[in-house]
Every structure is written in C-alpha cells, then in structure tokens.
Design an enzyme around this catalytic site. Structure first.
Site, PDB file in Angstrom:
ATOM      1  N   MET A  31       0.849  -1.124   0.072  1.00  0.00           N
ATOM      2  CA  MET A  31       0.044   0.137   0.055  1.00  0.00           C
ATOM      3  C   MET A  31       0.956   1.339  -0.006  1.00  0.00           C
ATOM      4  O   MET A  31       0.574   2.290   0.520  1.00  0.00           O
ATOM      5  CB  MET A  31      -0.930  -0.081   1.091  1.00  0.00           C
ATOM      6  N   GLY A  32       2.208   1.254  -0.266  1.00  0.00           N
ATOM      7  CA  GLY A  32       2.813   2.191  -0.493  1.00  0.00           C
ATOM      8  C   GLY A  32       3.608   2.705   0.785  1.00  0.00           C
ATOM      9  O   GLY A  32       3.687   1.904   1.839  1.00  0.00           O
ATOM     10  N   GLY A  37      10.990  -2.761   5.529  1.00  0.00           N
ATOM     11  CA  GLY A  37      10.404  -4.079   5.566  1.00  0.00           C
ATOM     12  C   GLY A  37       9.834  -4.392   4.288  1.00  0.00           C
ATOM     13  O   GLY A  37      10.250  -5.690   3.917  1.00  0.00           O
ATOM     14  N   HIS A  38       9.411  -3.659   3.514  1.00  0.00           N
ATOM     15  CA  HIS A  38       8.941  -3.846   2.035  1.00  0.00           C
ATOM     16  C   HIS A  38      10.199  -4.262   1.293  1.00  0.00           C
ATOM     17  O   HIS A  38      10.152  -4.909   0.478  1.00  0.00           O
ATOM     18  CB  HIS A  38       8.180  -2.418   1.585  1.00  0.00           C
ATOM     19  N   GLN A 154      -2.542 -12.293   8.016  1.00  0.00           N
ATOM     20  CA  GLN A 154      -2.877 -11.993   6.524  1.00  0.00           C
ATOM     21  C   GLN A 154      -2.043 -13.169   5.738  1.00  0.00           C
ATOM     22  O   GLN A 154      -2.465 -13.537   4.796  1.00  0.00           O
ATOM     23  CB  GLN A 154      -2.248 -10.800   6.141  1.00  0.00           C
TER      24      GLN A 154
HETATM   25  O1  PAF Z   1      -0.141  -5.828   3.523  1.00  0.00           O
HETATM   26  C1  PAF Z   1      -0.730  -5.001   2.760  1.00  0.00           C
HETATM   27  O2  PAF Z   1       0.133  -3.889   2.504  1.00  0.00           O
HETATM   28  C2  PAF Z   1      -2.181  -5.129   2.261  1.00  0.00           C
HETATM   29  O3  PAF Z   1      -2.920  -5.590   3.108  1.00  0.00           O
HETATM   30  C3  PAF Z   1      -1.851  -5.557   0.809  1.00  0.00           C
HETATM   31  C4  PAF Z   1      -1.526  -7.406   0.873  1.00  0.00           C
HETATM   32  C5  PAF Z   1      -1.020  -4.779   0.065  1.00  0.00           C
HETATM   33  C6  PAF Z   1      -3.237  -5.760   0.152  1.00  0.00           C
HETATM   34  O4  PAF Z   1      -4.021  -4.389  -0.032  1.00  0.00           O
END
Ligand code: PAF
Length: 282
Positions: A31-32, A37-38, A154
């Site tokens: 989600m930007g 971490g990303h 998730q």
């Molecule tokens: O983890 C996230 O940032 C969001 O839940 C995802 C997996 C991009 C879905 O919108």
C-alpha cells in the site's frame, strides 16, 4: 529501466511480454509508503525471479469507515526511488476507479481463519485483502508473491486462499524487520508523536518477553499471555486490542503449545493501532 503503470491493460501487456519470453515474475503487493520491511521483500523477490513487479495501491475495500483510509501515509516519489534502487522492473499504481469499476460486486471472502485477531477487531478487513490480492494476482500472474510475517494473520489467510482457490502462485514469507530499538517497521509508525514513539516500544518488549518465557521453559499458554498483557499494562499510553496465541495455519486459539504457534498482539498507542508477533515452532 523501471516502468510505472496505472492501468490494468498496460500492466497486462508488459507481464504477457515477460511471460512470452519465459521469464519468472516475482510480485510484492503493497500500500506504498515503503520502508525497509517492504525493501526486504523486494530484495528477496529480485534475487529469486527474472522480473519483479510491485503494486502500490491503498485498497479502500480493506478499511472500515472508522479507520485511517484518508490519512494513510503516501509518498509516491520516495516509493519510486526505493523501487528503482532495489531493482524493481514494474510499479503498478492504479487509482481505486481502475481497480473497482462501476457496479463492482464480486468478493473473495473467508471464514474460520479470519474469526480471531485482526479479523475480530476489523470485521471487513480480510474480505478486502482477499479480494484485492486475488485481483492483483489475476493481473500480475506472479510465479511467487512476497508477504511480511509482521502481518502474520494476513500471511495465513493468503496461503489458505491460494490453496483453496488453486492459484498457481508460490507464497513466500519474509521475517519482521525492526528499528534498531526493536519497534517493528510499519507505515503507521509515522502517526506516532515522539512520546508515543517511545511508548510504542512496549510492543516489541512484550514480544521479546513472550519469546524469552518460552525459551526459559514456560509451556503454559495462559501464563505467557497473562505476563504479556501485564507487561503492556505498565505503559500508560497503551491500550490492548488483543494478546492471543493461535495455531499459525488455522488461526484458531490454542491452550497448549503444539506445532507452529503464533503469539500476536494489537495495541493502541494513543489513536494508532500497532501489531507485532512472534512464531514459535514446538
Ligand atoms: O499488507 C498490505 O500492505 C496489504 O494488506 C496488501 C497485501 C497490499 C493488500 O492491500
């Protein structure tokens, strides 16, 4: 040269070119407001695939009306820089209207795994996550997709969805990345003022406490959870949403440590809701 697309058609034609050439595609949905971490997910994807696509889409469907959709932090310029420096080939950055056309009424939902933890506090959240991740998988058709263990529920939900719906994508999980002082990296850390930032350390301290108790031989789940709760209560700015132990795969509450156990917490620091967890494999 990294490409940036905003439409599904444009994205599909790039992906289909790659597929025609027999290249493997790694995918990091986000989600930007990207952080280390990303970046760790992106790095792994770059190592393991010929091409890497990142989606940047703040998905309205996974936010309840009372949540932080409008103020969710965004910085597309910084995200583009991080992606390009990390070896990403394609950023897919659609507007909500591109993802949810007029009359949109199809959803991917799940029972059981979404009943506890964040699913309990955020009842429509996982329906939004499953729906958007499905759509993104259909658009990108990744060989592998990368998710962080910080959002552990998730991760279990996506693994189950991929299995149940025969989606031909391998789900790769990546460890939690922490600040030097222990706080788990999160885009929502930006909401914290300096006093709250200090108070937020109670989350990682509580996670480390839980890990230590198990390491030292404590096997009683309710004793561990109780000590973790009491630890959080020592921080005046913290308000517990949940402190739970569940089976990692089924996300059902457990009362004895068996198999892969997820100890997960969600805590409000002021108005900001933060999560953290650790996984123990018996
Ligand atoms: O983890 C996230 O940032 C969001 O839940 C995802 C997996 C991009 C879905 O919108």
């Amino acid at each position: 040269m990294m490409k940036v697309t905003t439409t599904i058609n444009e994205t599909r034609s790039i992906i289909s070119e790659w597929k025609k050439q027999g290249l493997t595609v790694g995918f990091v949905p986000t989600m930007g407001y990207l952080h280390e971490g990303h970046q760790s997910l992106i790095k792994k994807a770059v190592q393991e695939n010929d091409r890497v696509a990142v989606s940047i889409f703040v998905n309205p469907m996974q936010f309840s009306p009372n949540e932080d959709l409008d103020k969710y932090p965004r910085d597309f310029a910084a995200d583009t820089k991080l992606c390009s420096e990390s070896g990403v080939d394609l950023i897919f950055h659609p507007e909500p209207e591109e993802m949810y056309c007029d009359g949109f009424c199809s959803f991917v939902d799940m029972t059981g795994l979404t009943a506890e933890l964040c699913g309990k506090s955020r009842p429509i959240h996982f329906r939004g996550v499953c729906t958007v991740v499905n759509k993104l998988f259909n658009i990108i058709q990744p060989d592998r997709a990368y998710f962080g263990q910080k959002d552990a529920q998730q991760l279990s939900v996506i693994r189950r969805m991929v299995k149940d719906l025969n989606i031909p994508t391998e789900i790769i999980d990546c460890p939690i990345i922490r600040e030097a002082d222990g706080l788990a990296k999160s885009s929502r850390n930006k909401y914290l003022n300096p006093e709250e930032r200090k108070a937020a350390l109670i989350l990682s301290k509580t996670i480390f406490l839980g890990e230590r108790l198990i390491k030292d031989g404590e096997k009683n789940v309710s004793v561990i959870l109780d000590k973790m709760k009491k630890n959080i209560e020592t921080e005046p700015l913290a308000k517990i949403d949940y402190v739970e132990a569940v089976d990692f795969d089924s996300v059902q509450k457990i009362d004895e440590i068996k198999g892969k156990v997820l100890f997960a917490i969600a805590v409000y620091i002021g108005k900001t809701r933060l999560i953290d967890n650790f996984i123990f494999e018996a």
